[in-house]
Design an enzyme around this catalytic site. Structure first.
Site, PDB file in Angstrom:
ATOM      1  N   TRP A  16       0.843  -1.194   0.000  1.00  0.00           N
ATOM      2  CA  TRP A  16       0.000   0.000   0.000  1.00  0.00           C
ATOM      3  C   TRP A  16       0.879   1.244   0.000  1.00  0.00           C
ATOM      4  O   TRP A  16       1.873   1.321   0.724  1.00  0.00           O
ATOM      5  CB  TRP A  16      -0.885  -0.021   1.251  1.00  0.00           C
ATOM      6  CG  TRP A  16      -1.659   1.223   1.528  1.00  0.00           C
ATOM      7  CD1 TRP A  16      -2.558   1.834   0.718  1.00  0.00           C
ATOM      8  CD2 TRP A  16      -1.610   1.994   2.730  1.00  0.00           C
ATOM      9  NE1 TRP A  16      -3.076   2.942   1.345  1.00  0.00           N
ATOM     10  CE2 TRP A  16      -2.510   3.069   2.579  1.00  0.00           C
ATOM     11  CE3 TRP A  16      -0.893   1.887   3.933  1.00  0.00           C
ATOM     12  CZ2 TRP A  16      -2.732   4.030   3.562  1.00  0.00           C
ATOM     13  CZ3 TRP A  16      -1.101   2.841   4.912  1.00  0.00           C
ATOM     14  CH2 TRP A  16      -2.007   3.890   4.739  1.00  0.00           C
ATOM     15  N   ASP A  70       0.549  -8.941   1.074  1.00  0.00           N
ATOM     16  CA  ASP A  70      -0.772  -8.319   1.093  1.00  0.00           C
ATOM     17  C   ASP A  70      -0.827  -7.135   0.135  1.00  0.00           C
ATOM     18  O   ASP A  70       0.062  -6.294   0.116  1.00  0.00           O
ATOM     19  CB  ASP A  70      -1.087  -7.838   2.518  1.00  0.00           C
ATOM     20  CG  ASP A  70      -2.464  -7.199   2.602  1.00  0.00           C
ATOM     21  OD1 ASP A  70      -3.450  -7.945   2.693  1.00  0.00           O
ATOM     22  OD2 ASP A  70      -2.549  -5.954   2.570  1.00  0.00           O
ATOM     23  N   TYR A  80      -4.974  -0.206  -4.634  1.00  0.00           N
ATOM     24  CA  TYR A  80      -3.648   0.401  -4.471  1.00  0.00           C
ATOM     25  C   TYR A  80      -3.096   0.809  -5.834  1.00  0.00           C
ATOM     26  O   TYR A  80      -2.928  -0.025  -6.728  1.00  0.00           O
ATOM     27  CB  TYR A  80      -2.681  -0.572  -3.785  1.00  0.00           C
ATOM     28  CG  TYR A  80      -3.079  -0.969  -2.376  1.00  0.00           C
ATOM     29  CD1 TYR A  80      -4.030  -0.269  -1.652  1.00  0.00           C
ATOM     30  CD2 TYR A  80      -2.486  -2.071  -1.761  1.00  0.00           C
ATOM     31  CE1 TYR A  80      -4.393  -0.642  -0.364  1.00  0.00           C
ATOM     32  CE2 TYR A  80      -2.833  -2.455  -0.467  1.00  0.00           C
ATOM     33  CZ  TYR A  80      -3.793  -1.740   0.219  1.00  0.00           C
ATOM     34  OH  TYR A  80      -4.138  -2.121   1.492  1.00  0.00           O
ATOM     35  N   ARG A 120       7.027   9.729   4.571  1.00  0.00           N
ATOM     36  CA  ARG A 120       5.584   9.544   4.375  1.00  0.00           C
ATOM     37  C   ARG A 120       4.827  10.846   4.636  1.00  0.00           C
ATOM     38  O   ARG A 120       3.842  11.151   3.947  1.00  0.00           O
ATOM     39  CB  ARG A 120       5.099   8.434   5.313  1.00  0.00           C
ATOM     40  CG  ARG A 120       3.605   8.144   5.297  1.00  0.00           C
ATOM     41  CD  ARG A 120       3.117   7.526   3.999  1.00  0.00           C
ATOM     42  NE  ARG A 120       3.830   6.341   3.621  1.00  0.00           N
ATOM     43  CZ  ARG A 120       3.536   5.103   4.044  1.00  0.00           C
ATOM     44  NH1 ARG A 120       2.567   4.918   4.900  1.00  0.00           N
ATOM     45  NH2 ARG A 120       4.219   4.069   3.603  1.00  0.00           N
TER      46      ARG A 120
END
Length: 336
Positions: free
Chosen positions: A21, A49, A54, A228
């Site tokens: 993600w 995952d 995404y 981020r």
């Protein structure tokens, strides 16, 4: 690498799960993404995952390419369905039978596999009868396209209702994928007790609170370049709830605890979530291979009661534990 059963099933997964993600197809180039996947495999991670939403399906394609050539039976591949994808038309979203059936076929093509080990409802769909959703999930299981089913960010009541229908239909709902970290503990009051009762495990996302628990964000200081918190493609919005001096100052008080244990703050954060016996795995992301190598070292680290108490004291009242936040943060209707 340690392995744990997922729910009350016979399926074992790596307790550190690699997730893509906000990275693959978005923040990092494909070569870097592939290098991160290779680092995950080298570190013993077998569980991966992703989700169709995404990077608007691109993340699944990148992961499928990165895993090409690996022995499929040695991997556990998870993906999800709910959020708008493709051209984002009126039926390109939600948990209707139409969207589930079309989405699983697209995911399998992009992931370059005949089946996924776990197919998850990425949110609860208030516009589709739960019976319709669970019947569609049961059908993709019977078609051999999916082995097990799970949910993400469902409330305790929603999990209980979905689990009951799945059981009636003869399929196994074995997982819940919520946000969970030292700072975000909203599942502990209701979701975790319900899941323990039903035989459902948590596979948690953001165990490091999108990087906040690494300690790299300092109160009153400029944001690290390329972090981020500076990502305008979505990362900054997700991390915003933690980006205040009160939280960041408290997080710095975790550093002596990690230092005493001889581990990094990131490893401390991942080990903390793995200390919850209802957690089967913690999802880590990475933009560089060395981040994978670093975080995977949390596997097998056990924090005793004294350490956990010290963590609670250090964080104090910045911890969010209101169980109502699961419902509050969920969409009340399908996003346009």
């Amino acid at each position: 690498m340690e392995f744990r059963h997922l729910g009350n099933s016979g399926l074992k997964i790596s307790e550190i799960i690699y997730g893509n993600w906000l990275t693959h197809g978005s923040q990092v180039e494909n070569d870097a993404a592939t290098a991160c996947v290779r680092a995950a495999l080298d570190a013993g991670i077998t569980s991966f995952d992703t989700a169709d939403v995404y990077a608007n399906t691109v993340a699944e394609s990148v992961l499928g390419d990165a895993l090409a050539g690996e022995r499929r039976e040695s991997l556990e591949i998870f993906t999800k369905v709910y959020w708008p994808t493709g051209p984002k038309g009126h039926n390109d979203v939600g948990l209707s039978r139409k969207h589930i059936m079309e989405s699983i076929n697209g995911s399998l093509k992009r992931l370059r596999t005949d089946y996924v080990d776990l197919y998850q409802a990425h949110r609860y769909d208030h516009e589709t009868p739960l019976e319709e959703t669970m019947q569609a999930f049961a059908d993709v299981v019977r078609q051999g396209k999916v082995l097990y089913i799970g949910v993400s960010e469902w409330t305790a009541d929603q999990i209980r209702a979905g689990h009951a229908l799945a059981k009636d239909l003869g399929v196994q709902l074995i997982s819940s994928q919520p946000q969970y970290s030292m700072l975000w503990r909203v599942i502990e009051g209701e979701v975790v007790p319900t899941c323990r009762e039903l035989g459902v495990s948590q596979i948690v996302w953001s165990p490091i609170a999108q990087g906040v628990l690494t300690g790299k964000y300092l109160p009153g200081q400029p944001l690290p370049e390329g972090s981020r918190a500076t990502d305008t493609k979505g990362g900054a919005n997700m991390i915003a709830r933690f980006m205040n001096d009160d939280v960041l100052g408290r997080v710095q008080e975790l550093k002596p605890i990690a230092d005493d244990l001889g581990i990094s703050m990131a490893q401390l954060a991942v080990a903390w979530v793995l200390g919850n016996d209802n957690v089967a795995g913690a999802i880590i992301g990475a933009s560089r291979p060395e981040q994978v190598v670093e975080n995977v070292k949390a596997s097998g680290v056990v924090l005793d009661a004294g350490v956990r108490a010290a963590i609670d004291e250090a964080l104090g009242d910045v911890v969010q534990a209101d169980p109502g936040m699961t419902a509050k943060n969920a969409p009340a209707s399908r996003p346009a």
